[in-house]
Design a protein around this motif. Structure first.
Motif, mmCIF file in Angstrom:
data_model
loop_
_atom_site.group_PDB
_atom_site.id
_atom_site.type_symbol
_atom_site.label_atom_id
_atom_site.label_comp_id
_atom_site.label_asym_id
_atom_site.label_seq_id
_atom_site.Cartn_x
_atom_site.Cartn_y
_atom_site.Cartn_z
ATOM 1 N N VAL A 1 19.109 30.450 -2.965
ATOM 2 C CA VAL A 1 18.301 29.241 -3.193
ATOM 3 C C VAL A 1 18.437 28.843 -4.656
ATOM 4 C CG1 VAL A 1 16.048 28.153 -3.034
ATOM 5 C CG2 VAL A 1 16.685 29.924 -1.398
ATOM 6 N N ALA B 1 13.943 24.407 -1.016
ATOM 7 C CA ALA B 1 13.146 25.465 -0.386
ATOM 8 C C ALA B 1 11.686 25.159 -0.671
ATOM 9 C CB ALA B 1 13.524 26.821 -0.968
ATOM 10 N N THR C 1 12.779 25.345 4.392
ATOM 11 C CA THR C 1 13.431 24.324 3.568
ATOM 12 C C THR C 1 13.270 22.950 4.197
ATOM 13 O OG1 THR C 1 15.635 24.109 4.553
ATOM 14 C CG2 THR C 1 15.272 26.063 3.210
ATOM 15 N N THR D 1 16.447 29.541 -8.711
ATOM 16 C CA THR D 1 15.908 28.177 -8.765
ATOM 17 C C THR D 1 15.691 27.656 -10.178
ATOM 18 O OG1 THR D 1 13.811 29.231 -8.116
ATOM 19 C CG2 THR D 1 14.913 27.904 -6.473
#
Ligand code: FAD
Length: 392
Positions: free
Chosen positions: A7, A76, A91, A105
């Protein structure tokens, strides 16, 4: 392990995909990224892109060879963990079950209160929008004389804008390298024709200008806010993962669940070298930590414990920093800080804690090597810029 989700499609995300495949991971691999773009490099955004010398900084990666599904433009929104192992990433593209997860992230810029328009500089879209506003004669007001502020000021002054930088601390870069070194960079602003106003607190951004805490106002055509970033970890709330000023990971970059690792700007890892948790918002970490994270995810023993490093290009100078100067006892200059090339080393006893170099890349490389090895230095020799940075 046969279903890994990454992610965050920044540098750390793409490096994680590459490292997993390079280490022989053969299962399914999906990269989820909130931006619509393929992963790209951010350092050029405040340099070549703002100056109009580059427009595309996409990281070269062979997505077909990586056999990596790309879910770009999707975010996400939550994480559900199964009891023992694995779980599901929620998500905007639907639910994605996993048995291995890489959290990459990154971080997002802090914005100031007020309903006036303010630029931040994190994405390629931010950079293109700001570049359009850097017109000759435009009044550009920057909030924050940190790395981003100094680099944007450089580009804006180069474009012929009337640039003012407003900084709450008493010197530029006070948080990053401390006021003593920060003060040495003050003349650079004046040389470039940039007005620097330190010790000035901003209350809000309004249409056409800044409102200051003392009631004053600074008029502006464009306002750029560069006052720091926060890790992007909100989507992990309530998941059961430890989050404390970043995703909490051990020296192997594993979270409190061994099948979940975190890398890059969002990860706060345990450093045995420094005896505390570090969260480093710099390119070198995003580049190199994924190698360790991938190994850990695949069950190998690996440790990430570097001497942190970053660089900045400002006012025609290459500024580099390595180490951690907090708590160091003594600062030793190598060369005259009023000249074009100099360095300064922080010492704890006879050990180097950190170094900042201005146009002296060789010092940086030598010092970083000594810090990594923990070798003592001779403080007298260190003060002589003609002598290489070397062990005692
Ligand atoms: P990021 O690059 O932030 O990537 C994270 C990605 O995850 C982003 O695309 C984001 O949209 C995405 N994301 C976030 N939340 C979600 C979610 N919930 N779901 C899906 N995707 C999500 N460092 C240096 O050392 N030297 C420099 O000169 C330098 N210059 C810089 C200049 C600029 C303008 C900027 C912004 C940064 C600079 N840096 C520099 C810092 C360096 O670029 C960062 O440390 C690096 O980009 C961090 O990489 P990352 O992959 O961890 O995070």
């Amino acid at each position: 392990m046969d279903r890994v989700i990454i992610v965050g499609a920044g540098l750390a995300g793409v490096r994680a995909a590459e490292a997993l495949r390079a280490r022989g991971y053969e299962g399914a691999l999906t990269l989820v990224g909130a931006e619509p773009h393929l992963p790209y490099d951010r350092p050029p955004l405040s340099k070549a892109v703002l100056m109009g010398r580059a427009d595309d900084t996409t990281v070269a990666a062979d997505w077909t060879a990586l056999r990596c599904e790309l879910l770009l433009g999707h975010r996400a929104t939550g994480l559900r963990l199964d009891d023992v192992r694995g779980g599901t990433v929620e998500t905007t593209a639907g639910e994605l079950p996993f048995d291995g997860l890489v959290i990459a992230t990154g971080s997002s810029p802090v914005r100031l209160p007020g309903d006036g328009s303010q630029h931040v500089l994190r994405t390629i879209d931010d950079a293109r929008a700001l570049r359009a506003g850097l017109r000759e004669g435009a009044r550009i007001v920057l909030v924050g004389a940190g790395w981003i502020g100094a680099e944007v000021a450089t580009a804006a002054a180069g474009a012929g804008c009337a640039v003012t930088v407003v900084e709450a601390a008493d010197t530029p870069l006070a948080v990053a390298v401390g006021p003593e070194i920060g003060a040495r960079t003050e003349p650079w602003y004046a040389e470039a024709g940039v007005e620097l106003r330190c010790g000035v607190k901003v209350a809000a951004v309004e249409a056409g200008g800044l409102v200051l805490a003392d009631g004053g106002r600074v008029e502006a055509d464009e306002i750029v806010v560069g006052v720091g970033v926060r890790p992007e970890v909100g989507w992990l709330a309530g998941s059961g993962l430890d989050v404390d000023g970043g995703v909490v990971v051990d020296g192997s970059l594993r979270t409190n669940r061994p099948e979940i690792v975190a890398v890059g700007d969002c990860a706060a890892w345990w450093s045995a070298r420094y005896g505390r948790r570090l969260r480093v918002e710099h390119w070198d970490t995003a580049l190199n930590a994924p190698e360790t994270a991938a190994a850990s995810l695949l069950g190998e023993e690996a440790v990430y414990d570097p001497v942190p490093y970053f660089w900045s290009e400002q006012f025609g100078r290459m500024v580099q920093y390595a180490g951690q100067h907090q708590g160091a006892g003594r600062l030793v200059f190598r060369g005259d800080p009023e000249k074009a090339e100099w360095s300064a080393c922080w010492l704890s006893g006879t050990r180097l804690s950190a170094i900042v170099t201005v146009n002296r890349p060789r010092d940086l490389v030598q010092a970083r090597r000594l810090m990594a090895a923990g070798t003592p230095v001779d403080p007298e020799a260190l003060a002589d810029p003609e002598v290489p940075v070397r062990n005692a």
